[in-house]
Design an enzyme around this catalytic site. Structure first.
Site, PDB file in Angstrom:
ATOM      1  N   ASP A   1       0.857  -1.179   0.000  1.00 16.61           N
ATOM      2  CA  ASP A   1       0.000   0.000   0.000  1.00 16.61           C
ATOM      3  C   ASP A   1       0.894   1.230   0.000  1.00 16.61           C
ATOM      4  O   ASP A   1       1.659   1.435   0.932  1.00 16.61           O
ATOM      5  CB  ASP A   1      -0.877  -0.035   1.271  1.00 16.61           C
TER       6      ASP A   1
ATOM      7  N   ARG B   1      -0.244   4.389  -0.262  1.00 18.39           N
ATOM      8  CA  ARG B   1      -1.033   5.593   0.004  1.00 18.39           C
ATOM      9  C   ARG B   1      -0.493   6.370   1.205  1.00 18.39           C
ATOM     10  O   ARG B   1       0.156   5.807   2.070  1.00 18.39           O
ATOM     11  CB  ARG B   1      -2.497   5.222   0.296  1.00 18.39           C
TER      12      ARG B   1
ATOM     13  N   LYS C   1      -6.111   2.748   8.435  1.00 15.34           N
ATOM     14  CA  LYS C   1      -6.701   4.089   8.316  1.00 15.34           C
ATOM     15  C   LYS C   1      -7.007   4.664   9.698  1.00 15.34           C
ATOM     16  O   LYS C   1      -6.769   5.842   9.945  1.00 15.34           O
ATOM     17  CB  LYS C   1      -8.013   4.018   7.529  1.00 15.34           C
TER      18      LYS C   1
HETATM   19  N1  LIG Z   1      -2.607  -1.807  -6.418  1.00 23.91           N
HETATM   20  C1  LIG Z   1      -3.879  -2.231  -6.411  1.00 23.91           C
HETATM   21  N2  LIG Z   1      -4.823  -1.372  -6.037  1.00 23.91           N
HETATM   22  C2  LIG Z   1      -6.090  -1.817  -5.997  1.00 23.91           C
HETATM   23  C3  LIG Z   1      -6.448  -3.128  -6.365  1.00 23.91           C
HETATM   24  N3  LIG Z   1      -7.794  -3.257  -6.235  1.00 23.91           N
HETATM   25  C4  LIG Z   1      -8.241  -2.062  -5.796  1.00 23.91           C
HETATM   26  N4  LIG Z   1      -7.230  -1.184  -5.661  1.00 23.91           N
HETATM   27  C5  LIG Z   1      -7.239   0.185  -5.149  1.00 23.91           C
HETATM   28  O1  LIG Z   1      -7.401   0.093  -3.742  1.00 23.91           O
HETATM   29  C6  LIG Z   1      -7.982   1.284  -3.259  1.00 23.91           C
HETATM   30  C7  LIG Z   1      -9.123   0.883  -2.344  1.00 23.91           C
HETATM   31  O2  LIG Z   1      -8.571   0.283  -1.234  1.00 23.91           O
HETATM   32  P1  LIG Z   1      -9.170  -0.948  -0.476  1.00 23.91           P
HETATM   33  O3  LIG Z   1      -7.996  -1.733  -0.001  1.00 23.91           O
HETATM   34  O4  LIG Z   1     -10.196  -1.645  -1.328  1.00 23.91           O
HETATM   35  O5  LIG Z   1      -9.940  -0.411   0.730  1.00 23.91           O
HETATM   36  P2  LIG Z   1      -9.366   0.476   1.848  1.00 23.91           P
HETATM   37  O6  LIG Z   1      -9.624   1.856   1.362  1.00 23.91           O
HETATM   38  O7  LIG Z   1      -7.969   0.117   2.205  1.00 23.91           O
HETATM   39  O8  LIG Z   1     -10.219   0.070   3.125  1.00 23.91           O
HETATM   40  P3  LIG Z   1     -11.725   0.287   3.439  1.00 23.91           P
HETATM   41  O9  LIG Z   1     -11.818   1.622   4.125  1.00 23.91           O
HETATM   42  O10 LIG Z   1     -12.083  -0.810   4.358  1.00 23.91           O
HETATM   43  O11 LIG Z   1     -12.489   0.223   2.160  1.00 23.91           O
HETATM   44  C8  LIG Z   1      -8.378   2.089  -4.477  1.00 23.91           C
HETATM   45  O12 LIG Z   1      -7.394   3.098  -4.674  1.00 23.91           O
HETATM   46  C9  LIG Z   1      -8.322   1.077  -5.609  1.00 23.91           C
HETATM   47  O13 LIG Z   1      -7.996   1.673  -6.852  1.00 23.91           O
HETATM   48  C10 LIG Z   1      -5.408  -4.022  -6.759  1.00 23.91           C
HETATM   49  O14 LIG Z   1      -5.615  -5.180  -7.041  1.00 23.91           O
HETATM   50  N5  LIG Z   1      -4.141  -3.514  -6.770  1.00 23.91           N
END
Ligand SMILES: Nc1nc2c(ncn2[C@@H]2O[C@H](COP(=O)(O)OP(=O)(O)OP(=O)(O)O)[C@@H](O)[C@H]2O)c(=O)[nH]1
Ligand SMILES: [Zn+2]
Length: 363
Positions: A295, A297, A323
């Site tokens: 991750d 972010r 988060k």
């Molecule tokens: N690198 C990558 N990013 C992904 C993938 N699938 C979804 N995303 C990205 O993951 C992000 C969403 O994150 P999630 O992990 O689904 O959820 P979260 O925001 O961590 O957690 P929640 O608050 O519980 O939803 C978005 O930016 C999506 O574009 C993947 O397979 N690979």
């Protein structure tokens, strides 16, 4: 002189140069190099880099090095020597895992040991922040400042850049306006722009939440495929709509739409990750094979936005414990976690299970 670009503006320029395939000059205590993103480098420029006479290396992350079975002597990165006969396709194959299984690279790859790697690390950080593959072709220079002056290429001094690399840029409010939505006619969209020329981020305010109480809040990361196209591979679209829906029902809430597509690796890299997932790797393994962490972010941006909007405490809609921890660490109290479970499909069941198993998401 204030008309000259400052370091944050130069870093922004360097990112844009890398996206175009233009090398940048990096100087530091350990010397000077030319650095070009492996992904955007053209054959002619690679030939020009070779013609400089010094031996080029390709800086890759330790994650990518692990897949390639290259020794990462620098810990977090490896400096792979570019063989004399290697062409642009070789550089691409080193950076991009797409063909790893079909045509594995012939090893063993020779990596540098000893000597400084700070400029290589800077080049990888720049490539990542340009949302490119985290790999850069690096050629040592005798006099970096002279090369920059002679060529007009962007010059970055490592000592100036270092304090900016791990810090997030200040987000300035640009404009906000009323935006009636299906979930609530009392919607308002706020636009925030970072000082460093990177992506804008948005806040959608529903109603007029009481700043003295914990606000129902959602930190949503951009997902073009899920939010807009209705992709079945993730749960982002349904989560976005459910969060806004709940805020509409309660009459108040704040949704932060953070432009950190693909968990911060950008849409092109996310599609590379999807292609690897079709080859059998899960979402975390795919990120690692590309050279990224699970991750990438920066949730501190979310805390900054909430503070700027006048909130100190939230009821956070999430299943992601990272988060919650980041909010608390950055001055936003999480009074309550509100689960957000919607949008499970046959296509994303394994993805959601991987997030629970490897990223600690709460099921
Ligand atoms: N690198 C990558 N990013 C992904 C993938 N699938 C979804 N995303 C990205 O993951 C992000 C969403 O994150 P999630 O992990 O689904 O959820 P979260 O925001 O961590 O957690 P929640 O608050 O519980 O939803 C978005 O930016 C999506 O574009 C993947 O397979 N690979
Ligand atoms: Zn998604």
């Amino acid at each position: 002189m204030s008309l000259l670009p400052d370091i944050s503006e130069l870093l922004s320029r360097a990112r844009a140069d890398m996206r175009m395939g233009l090398p940048v000059v990096l100087v530091g205590a350990s010397g000077a190099v030319l650095a070009a993103a492996a992904e955007t480098l053209g054959a002619e420029r690679l030939a020009d880099l070779r013609a400089l006479g010094a031996a080029p290396v390709i800086a890759i992350t330790a994650r990518r090095a692990e897949t390639l079975k290259a020794r990462a002597y620098d810990g977090d990165l490896a400096r792979v020597r570019l063989p004399a006969e290697a062409d642009l396709a070789w550089v691409t194959a080193l950076a991009d895992p797409e063909d790893d299984l079909r045509s594995p690279m012939k090893g063993p790859l020779q990596t540098d040991r000893g000597g400084a790697a700070d400029l290589h690390r800077l080049a990888i950080l720049l490539a990542k922040s340009a949302r490119l593959l985290p790999a850069a072709v690096i050629v040592p220079l005798e006099d970096g400042r002279k090369t920059a002056a002679d060529t007009g290429l962007t010059l970055i001094d490592h000592a100036d850049a270092a304090p900016h690399l791990l810090e997030r840029s200040l987000l300035r409010p640009v404009v906000h306006a009323r935006l009636p939505l299906e979930v609530s006619e009392a919607g308002r969209l706020h636009i925030y722009r970072p000082d460093d020329g990177s992506e804008e981020h948005y806040a959608i305010e529903i109603g007029r939440p009481d700043r003295a109480q914990p606000v129902l809040a959602r930190l949503h990361s951009a997902c073009f495929t899920g939010d807009l196209l209705g992709s079945l591979k993730c749960d982002c679209g349904p989560q976005l709509r459910a969060a806004l829906g709940q805020m509409g029902e309660e009459g108040a809430g704040i949704l932060l739409y953070l432009n950190q597509e693909g968990r911060g690796i950008g849409l092109a890299n996310k599609m590379r990750a999807y292609s690897l997932q079709d080859q059998g790797f899960d979402t975390v393994e795919a990120n690692h094979r590309l050279g990224f962490e699970d991750d990438e972010r920066d949730f501190r941006l979310g805390a900054d936005l909430l503070q700027s909007l006048g909130f100190a405490s939230v009821r956070l809609l999430t299943n992601n414990p990272a988060k919650i921890a980041m909010m608390e660490k950055n001055g936003i109290a999480v009074a309550e976690r509100v689960p957000l479970k919607v949008g499970e499909t046959a296509h994303n069941r394994a993805y959601l299970a991987t997030k629970a198993a490897k990223s600690g998401h709460m099921l």
